[in-house]
Design a protein around this motif. Structure first.
Motif, PDB file in Angstrom:
ATOM      1  N   ALA A 186     -10.916 -13.219  25.662  1.00  0.00           N
ATOM      2  CA  ALA A 186     -11.417 -13.005  24.510  1.00  0.00           C
ATOM      3  C   ALA A 186     -10.459 -12.162  23.415  1.00  0.00           C
ATOM      4  CB  ALA A 186     -12.803 -12.364  24.409  1.00  0.00           C
ATOM      5  N   LEU A 187     -10.025 -10.988  23.959  1.00  0.00           N
ATOM      6  CA  LEU A 187      -9.315 -10.124  23.420  1.00  0.00           C
ATOM      7  C   LEU A 187      -7.785 -10.613  23.059  1.00  0.00           C
ATOM      8  CD1 LEU A 187     -10.249  -6.675  24.894  1.00  0.00           C
ATOM      9  CD2 LEU A 187     -10.813  -7.586  22.625  1.00  0.00           C
ATOM     10  N   ILE A 188      -7.204 -11.039  24.054  1.00  0.00           N
ATOM     11  CA  ILE A 188      -6.018 -11.571  23.993  1.00  0.00           C
ATOM     12  C   ILE A 188      -5.871 -12.948  23.118  1.00  0.00           C
ATOM     13  CG2 ILE A 188      -3.875 -12.657  25.203  1.00  0.00           C
ATOM     14  CD1 ILE A 188      -4.542 -10.815  27.523  1.00  0.00           C
ATOM     15  N   LYS A 189      -6.708 -14.004  23.317  1.00  0.00           N
ATOM     16  CA  LYS A 189      -6.655 -15.019  22.724  1.00  0.00           C
ATOM     17  C   LYS A 189      -7.045 -15.038  21.041  1.00  0.00           C
ATOM     18  CE  LYS A 189      -7.903 -18.243  26.596  1.00  0.00           C
ATOM     19  NZ  LYS A 189      -6.671 -18.959  26.556  1.00  0.00           N
ATOM     20  N   SER A 190      -7.790 -13.867  20.704  1.00  0.00           N
ATOM     21  CA  SER A 190      -8.005 -13.767  19.253  1.00  0.00           C
ATOM     22  C   SER A 190      -6.928 -13.222  18.711  1.00  0.00           C
ATOM     23  CB  SER A 190      -9.209 -12.539  19.182  1.00  0.00           C
ATOM     24  OG  SER A 190      -8.744 -11.364  19.916  1.00  0.00           O
ATOM     25  N   ASN A 191      -5.868 -12.661  19.297  1.00  0.00           N
ATOM     26  CA  ASN A 191      -4.606 -11.930  18.682  1.00  0.00           C
ATOM     27  C   ASN A 191      -3.942 -13.330  17.751  1.00  0.00           C
ATOM     28  OD1 ASN A 191      -5.019  -9.403  19.109  1.00  0.00           O
ATOM     29  ND2 ASN A 191      -3.748  -9.442  20.839  1.00  0.00           N
ATOM     30  N   ALA A 192      -4.159 -14.460  18.203  1.00  0.00           N
ATOM     31  CA  ALA A 192      -3.322 -15.547  17.432  1.00  0.00           C
ATOM     32  C   ALA A 192      -3.789 -15.781  15.985  1.00  0.00           C
ATOM     33  CB  ALA A 192      -3.783 -17.007  18.550  1.00  0.00           C
ATOM     34  N   ARG A 193      -4.950 -15.622  15.959  1.00  0.00           N
ATOM     35  CA  ARG A 193      -5.460 -15.365  14.599  1.00  0.00           C
ATOM     36  C   ARG A 193      -5.679 -14.550  13.795  1.00  0.00           C
ATOM     37  NH1 ARG A 193     -10.598 -16.882  13.681  1.00  0.00           N
ATOM     38  NH2 ARG A 193     -10.105 -17.220  11.440  1.00  0.00           N
ATOM     39  N   ARG A 194      -5.266 -13.169  14.553  1.00  0.00           N
ATOM     40  CA  ARG A 194      -5.642 -12.006  14.099  1.00  0.00           C
ATOM     41  C   ARG A 194      -4.681 -11.579  12.861  1.00  0.00           C
ATOM     42  NH1 ARG A 194      -5.209  -6.603  18.035  1.00  0.00           N
ATOM     43  NH2 ARG A 194      -5.887  -5.174  16.422  1.00  0.00           N
ATOM     44  N   PHE A 195      -3.538 -11.910  12.796  1.00  0.00           N
ATOM     45  CA  PHE A 195      -2.505 -11.354  11.791  1.00  0.00           C
ATOM     46  C   PHE A 195      -1.961 -12.546  10.874  1.00  0.00           C
ATOM     47  CE2 PHE A 195      -2.212  -8.669  15.543  1.00  0.00           C
ATOM     48  CZ  PHE A 195      -2.911  -7.654  15.219  1.00  0.00           C
ATOM     49  N   GLU A 196      -2.718 -13.650  10.691  1.00  0.00           N
ATOM     50  CA  GLU A 196      -2.448 -14.652   9.910  1.00  0.00           C
ATOM     51  C   GLU A 196      -2.430 -14.517   8.275  1.00  0.00           C
ATOM     52  OE1 GLU A 196      -4.745 -18.341   9.474  1.00  0.00           O
ATOM     53  OE2 GLU A 196      -6.409 -17.253  10.608  1.00  0.00           O
ATOM     54  N   THR A 197      -3.182 -13.557   7.965  1.00  0.00           N
ATOM     55  CA  THR A 197      -3.208 -13.073   6.323  1.00  0.00           C
ATOM     56  C   THR A 197      -2.354 -11.978   5.947  1.00  0.00           C
ATOM     57  OG1 THR A 197      -5.070 -11.735   6.465  1.00  0.00           O
ATOM     58  CG2 THR A 197      -5.465 -14.206   6.234  1.00  0.00           C
ATOM     59  N   LEU A 198      -2.016 -11.902   4.741  1.00  0.00           N
ATOM     60  CA  LEU A 198      -1.178 -10.959   4.047  1.00  0.00           C
ATOM     61  C   LEU A 198      -2.082  -9.595   4.246  1.00  0.00           C
ATOM     62  CD1 LEU A 198       0.491 -12.131   0.924  1.00  0.00           C
ATOM     63  CD2 LEU A 198       1.345 -12.422   3.187  1.00  0.00           C
ATOM     64  N   GLY A 199      -3.255  -9.724   4.168  1.00  0.00           N
ATOM     65  CA  GLY A 199      -4.164  -8.606   4.361  1.00  0.00           C
ATOM     66  C   GLY A 199      -4.205  -8.002   5.845  1.00  0.00           C
ATOM     67  N   ALA A 200      -4.301  -8.732   6.490  1.00  0.00           N
ATOM     68  CA  ALA A 200      -3.913  -8.608   8.097  1.00  0.00           C
ATOM     69  C   ALA A 200      -2.825  -7.950   8.550  1.00  0.00           C
ATOM     70  CB  ALA A 200      -4.493  -9.766   8.797  1.00  0.00           C
ATOM     71  N   LEU A 201      -1.760  -8.560   8.079  1.00  0.00           N
ATOM     72  CA  LEU A 201      -0.500  -7.850   8.305  1.00  0.00           C
ATOM     73  C   LEU A 201      -0.211  -6.681   7.651  1.00  0.00           C
ATOM     74  CD1 LEU A 201       1.760 -11.007   7.826  1.00  0.00           C
ATOM     75  CD2 LEU A 201       1.267 -10.150   9.854  1.00  0.00           C
ATOM     76  N   LEU A 202      -0.720  -6.441   6.416  1.00  0.00           N
ATOM     77  CA  LEU A 202      -0.497  -5.156   5.948  1.00  0.00           C
ATOM     78  C   LEU A 202      -1.376  -4.111   6.648  1.00  0.00           C
ATOM     79  CD1 LEU A 202       0.495  -3.526   3.358  1.00  0.00           C
ATOM     80  CD2 LEU A 202      -1.512  -3.955   2.443  1.00  0.00           C
ATOM     81  N   ARG A 203      -2.400  -4.455   7.123  1.00  0.00           N
ATOM     82  CA  ARG A 203      -3.370  -3.478   8.048  1.00  0.00           C
ATOM     83  C   ARG A 203      -2.700  -3.190   9.397  1.00  0.00           C
ATOM     84  NH1 ARG A 203      -7.464  -6.577   5.936  1.00  0.00           N
ATOM     85  NH2 ARG A 203      -7.523  -7.990   7.658  1.00  0.00           N
ATOM     86  N   MET A 204      -1.982  -3.980   9.615  1.00  0.00           N
ATOM     87  CA  MET A 204      -1.177  -3.794  11.086  1.00  0.00           C
ATOM     88  C   MET A 204      -0.201  -2.728  10.724  1.00  0.00           C
ATOM     89  SD  MET A 204       1.056  -6.334  13.565  1.00  0.00           S
ATOM     90  CE  MET A 204       2.289  -6.488  12.296  1.00  0.00           C
TER      91      MET A 204
ATOM     92  N   SER B 242       0.789  -1.374   0.095  1.00  0.00           N
ATOM     93  CA  SER B 242      -0.116   0.044   0.149  1.00  0.00           C
ATOM     94  C   SER B 242       0.940   1.201  -0.039  1.00  0.00           C
ATOM     95  CB  SER B 242      -0.955   0.034   1.112  1.00  0.00           C
ATOM     96  OG  SER B 242      -0.277  -0.041   2.204  1.00  0.00           O
ATOM     97  N   ILE B 243       0.544   2.235  -0.711  1.00  0.00           N
ATOM     98  CA  ILE B 243       1.246   3.400  -0.609  1.00  0.00           C
ATOM     99  C   ILE B 243      -0.107   4.435  -0.227  1.00  0.00           C
ATOM    100  CG2 ILE B 243       2.134   5.438  -2.100  1.00  0.00           C
ATOM    101  CD1 ILE B 243       2.757   3.410  -4.238  1.00  0.00           C
ATOM    102  N   THR B 244       0.246   5.300   1.116  1.00  0.00           N
ATOM    103  CA  THR B 244      -0.542   6.090   1.804  1.00  0.00           C
ATOM    104  C   THR B 244      -0.295   7.375   2.054  1.00  0.00           C
ATOM    105  OG1 THR B 244      -1.382   3.894   3.025  1.00  0.00           O
ATOM    106  CG2 THR B 244      -2.303   6.177   3.885  1.00  0.00           C
ATOM    107  N   LEU B 245      -1.172   8.368   1.481  1.00  0.00           N
ATOM    108  CA  LEU B 245      -0.999   9.679   1.529  1.00  0.00           C
ATOM    109  C   LEU B 245      -1.828  10.322   2.790  1.00  0.00           C
ATOM    110  CD1 LEU B 245      -0.526   9.023  -1.582  1.00  0.00           C
ATOM    111  CD2 LEU B 245       0.108  11.112  -1.764  1.00  0.00           C
ATOM    112  N   ARG B 246      -1.224  10.916   3.631  1.00  0.00           N
ATOM    113  CA  ARG B 246      -2.291  11.544   4.594  1.00  0.00           C
ATOM    114  C   ARG B 246      -2.921  12.640   3.897  1.00  0.00           C
ATOM    115  NH1 ARG B 246      -0.594  14.254   8.539  1.00  0.00           N
ATOM    116  NH2 ARG B 246       1.760  14.333   7.948  1.00  0.00           N
ATOM    117  N   GLY B 247      -4.181  12.954   4.413  1.00  0.00           N
ATOM    118  CA  GLY B 247      -5.004  13.904   3.773  1.00  0.00           C
ATOM    119  C   GLY B 247      -6.436  13.689   3.658  1.00  0.00           C
ATOM    120  N   GLY B 248      -6.456  13.114   2.452  1.00  0.00           N
ATOM    121  CA  GLY B 248      -7.770  12.630   2.051  1.00  0.00           C
ATOM    122  C   GLY B 248      -9.005  13.440   1.963  1.00  0.00           C
ATOM    123  N   MET B 249     -10.096  13.342   2.379  1.00  0.00           N
ATOM    124  CA  MET B 249     -11.202  14.413   2.648  1.00  0.00           C
ATOM    125  C   MET B 249     -11.030  15.438   3.382  1.00  0.00           C
ATOM    126  SD  MET B 249     -15.171  13.828   3.349  1.00  0.00           S
ATOM    127  CE  MET B 249     -14.851  14.082   5.209  1.00  0.00           C
TER     128      MET B 249
END
Length: 813
Positions: free
Chosen positions: A719-737, A405-412
């Motif tokens: 709930a919040l801590i255990k969910s992190n185990a699967r939270r970043f398994e895809t490329l899309g999730a890693l990119l969002r992080m 991703s290439i992100t430019l701050r600003g937008g609307m």
């Protein structure tokens, strides 16, 4: 734990499916139908098509969700009979995927599933394709639609049939892209609609080929039908090249790998292949079958299923605009639910008795939990280019894919207040060619790589995303650079984009959910704050925006000084950096950001109602101005809200859905960005439960301020801590992080730091946060629904202020 739960669901659930539990879920599913079908534009399309396409005896003649009459007449015995017939071991595939001990897993599977009784033999259904002896034409007046929609549907074949692969690729060839005949005729030449789609829809026993055109307002669907036939003729005469077919195949291969990027996705796909294709090994054959399709296959299926064949034609037209329906169409009657006084469903029991199912061990005892999953340390590399562009990356070689991703701050927020929507138009026009490539040439260059490049605008940023095979990363990023630095400013495409954007705005004006979100923004931020607007702008602002306005925005606001790049996938740090260095000739400049004045804290409980006559559901939004993402209390507030409405098991959802059956779902949350966001509690509820639902929201938020139990605090933490185990398994999730890290200048271990916040939170701190940030007596209560039946009762709830608003948030006097 998962095996214990799922085996209990398969073998022993029926012991708990009592009359009371059944009645509750009956309400829930009826609300799902209202939300997903009855209370939205074009929601009945599939129902009408399937009734016309399939005979009454065919399973596809009726909808999975059923009718309101079906749902009301269902009995407890019906549910038990269905479960015992179909939800049985000899009709199921179990897939275990991920990091586990094989020997131990087999032992657990035997323990938990081994004693479940085999059901009666289930014979796999044989294909039941249909044919039409004549073309069927029907129309329906849609209460929620703003624009007419035409669907042309041809009966075809079931999934995994050899012809289904050719039909799938044919759909792309005929509709996808500027060269495609349907697009060229309907969108470019005749200007009947902003877009068109055509695709093969294959089920287990039958399939169909569907062409959908949602036209511009006032366009006659007879003209759309003629245009489709004109496009068929163009397809036959101009044909397509092997290069065109190869482009479609390249995109298909990339989509296939993206589809199996998660562990859950892999397990679902393997189970699906085992059940419907006969073997999980079909995963490799499925892709190959698509890549093996020839031009001859395409023409064979076109002639066999489409050319001069009978079809189903549906016209969905706005209420009162029957003249827009395609010629010779007959009215298709749809029974609509009337708004009546709320009453509890009385499901039919007929003396049916729920028996306890015997088991060899006590299944009420929860298995001992293993150690909490530990989020693996991610090897994040960071650098900065010579012109100031920040770069973050993670190498992940599981699949031959790269996402960036290439992100430019600003937008609307950088829009001229009189030209709101310019940034959004910017990201649309920049995808329409470059200085040295026409829109068609750019599209084909991306497709030939099997890649995808897209741009979009948020309220605070402009984002370019790329997704490609690892072997095509260099070429794909080179195209992204060309898009970013060498815009074409194509005036012909710009006029089309403006027209399409205005049509999207028109359609949203008849969508209750979109109306609720837009009006709620105006209430919370105030109309003078730019954040109260939609990134689309208004019809007036879009009409007034010119190409010169976009050029000015680009010249002022596109700069390396506000840009970051993030990349994940099968690419090394050195290779990625060498590719990104192509942007170092881009000269940086200062970008000026406006100071946004936030509104004063709202001090009253204010009811606002937007009338949507005859709505079967009411859209509810409750809340006020919240916190910015970087506020020290922001993440603590997110944790604090979790038990209230941050998950399915939140208090609001458990009461409104599971206990009362008023809705399909209810949530609440804090949503902050660089600027203070909103605290919002929301739901879509059955119209005749609006009063009760608003009271529940208000009372439960008030009650939540009194604190939660130690047990609920522990639930939140797990709930919040255990969910992190699967939270970043895809490329899309890693990119969002990575995007989060670069956007908010977070440390690379910010997830670990958030986990420390979760672990250290006490019930006392939780209560203090709730009392500081949840004030139901100082919130806006917005309802979009049927004023004739719902507004009056709500006015009696004792709000400090009460207003009737129009769909733009203006007070109706």
């Amino acid at each position: 734990m998962a095996l214990w739960l799922e085996s209990d669901r398969m073998g022993f659930l029926l012991s708990t499916v009592t009359q009371e539990a059944f009645i509750n879920q009956q309400d829930v599913v009826q609300n799902e139908k209202r939300q997903s079908y009855d209370n939205r534009p074009y929601g009945q399309t599939r129902y009408v098509i399937d009734k016309l396409l399939y005979p009454p005896s065919h399973p596809y003649n009726w909808q999975v969700i059923g009718s309101m009459e079906d749902l009301s007449n269902a009995s407890l015995k019906d549910v038990h009979d269905f479960h015992e017939k179909w939800y049985i071991p000899n009709n199921a595939t179990l897939v275990v995927a991920g990091d586990f001990d094989l020997k131990q897993a087999k032992e657990w599977i035997e323990k938990y599933f081994g004693e479940i009784q085999r059901g009666k033999d289930v014979t796999d259904m044989k294909p039941v394709p249909v044919t039409l002896s004549e073309t069927k034409r029907a129309y329906h007046e849609d209460n929620f639609a703003k624009s007419p929609e035409l669907n042309m549907v041809f009966p075809t074949v079931e999934q995994y049939n050899k012809d289904s692969y050719a039909l799938d690729l044919m759909g792309s060839l005929i509709s996808d892209g500027k060269k495609a005949p349907l697009y060229k005729v309907i969108v470019e030449e005749e200007k009947l609609a902003p877009s068109v789609s055509a695709y093969q829809n294959s089920g287990e026993i039958a399939g169909s080929f569907k062409i959908r055109v949602r036209a511009f307002p006032k366009k006659k669907l007879s003209d759309v039908e003629k245009a489709i036939k004109k496009a068929f003729k163009m397809f036959e005469e101009k044909k397509f090249t092997e290069k065109d077919l190869d482009r479609i195949k390249a995109k298909t291969e990339t989509r296939f790998y993206n589809g199996i990027s998660s562990i859950l996705g892999k397990s679902f796909q393997l189970a699906f292949y085992d059940e419907f294709a006969g073997s999980p090994d079909f995963i490799s054959q499925d892709l190959q079958n698509k890549l093996n399709v020839t031009s001859g296959d395409i023409w064979r299926v076109y002639n066999k299923y489409i050319k001069d064949k009978n079809f189903v034609l549906t016209s969905f037209v706005p209420k009162g605009e029957v003249e827009l329906a395609a010629e010779n169409s007959e009215l298709f009657p749809i029974k609509e639910e009337s708004i009546t006084k709320a009453q509890k469903n009385i499901a039919k029991n007929n003396g049916f008795k729920v028996e306890k199912i015997p088991t060899k061990f006590d299944r009420s005892i929860e298995p001992k939990k293993g150690p909490d999953p530990v989020l693996k340390n991610l090897d994040i590399w960071q650098t900065k280019l010579s012109n100031g562009i920040k770069v973050n990356g993670i190498k992940n070689s599981e699949l031959p894919l790269v996402q960036f991703s290439i992100t430019l701050r600003g937008g609307m927020v950088l829009d001229d207040p009189k030209k709101i929507g310019a940034a959004n138009l910017m990201t649309d026009i920049m995808m329409e060619g470059t200085k040295n490539k026409t829109p068609l040439e750019l599209e084909e260059a991306i497709d030939e790589l099997g890649s995808s490049i897209s741009m979009y605008t948020t309220k605070e940023a402009i984002v370019l995303n790329g997704n490609c095979l690892a072997s095509k990363f260099n070429e794909t990023f080179s195209l992204a650079k060309e898009i970013l630095l060498e815009p074409r400013w194509d005036k012909k495409e710009f006029e089309r984009i403006k027209k399409e954007t205005i049509e999207i705005i028109n359609r949203q004006s008849f969508n209750p959910s979109a109306i609720a979100s837009n009006v709620f923004n105006k209430l919370v931020y105030g109309k003078d704050n730019i954040l109260s607007n939609s990134t689309l702008g208004t019809k007036e602002s879009v009409k007034s925006t010119s190409v010169e306005d976009l050029k000015n925005y680009y010249a002022k606001n596109f700069s390396p000084s506000v840009t970051s790049i993030n990349v994940v996938g099968d690419v090394s740090e050195n290779n990625a950096i060498s590719v990104f260095k192509e942007l170092e000739n881009w000269q940086a400049k200062t970008v000026d950001f406006p100071e946004l004045k936030m509104p004063e804290a709202h001090e009253k409980a204010t009811l606002c109602f937007v009338d949507f006559p005859n709505a079967k559901q009411s859209q509810i939004r409750i809340g006020n101005l919240g916190l910015a993402f970087n506020d020290l209390d922001y993440y603590k507030a997110v944790v604090m809200n979790y038990k209230l409405g941050g998950s399915f098991n939140g208090i609001l959802n458990m009461i409104l859905r599971e206990e009362k059956g008023y809705t399909y779902g209810a949530r609440s949350g804090f949503y902050g960005t660089e600027y203070p966001g909103k605290f919002t509690a929301s739901s879509a509820v059955r119209s005749n439960t609006t009063l009760e639902s608003v009271k529940i929201f208000r009372d439960e938020i008030k009650k939540y301020r009194e604190g939660i139990s130690d047990e609920d605090m522990e639930f939140t933490k797990h709930a919040l801590i255990k969910s992190n185990a699967r939270r970043f398994e895809t490329l899309g999730a890693l990119l969002r992080m990575l995007n989060q890290i670069s956007r908010y200048e977070l440390p690379t271990d910010y997830i670990k730091r958030q986990e420390k916040i979760i672990k250290s939170m006490t019930t006392e701190e939780h209560k203090a946060l709730a009392q500081q940030y949840l004030h139901p007596d100082r919130m806006y209560y917005l309802v979009v629904g049927d004023a004739a039946t719902q507004f009056g009762p709500l006015k009696k709830l004792g709000f400090d202020e009460v207003y009737l608003l129009d769909k733009d948030g203006n007070i109706v006097k």
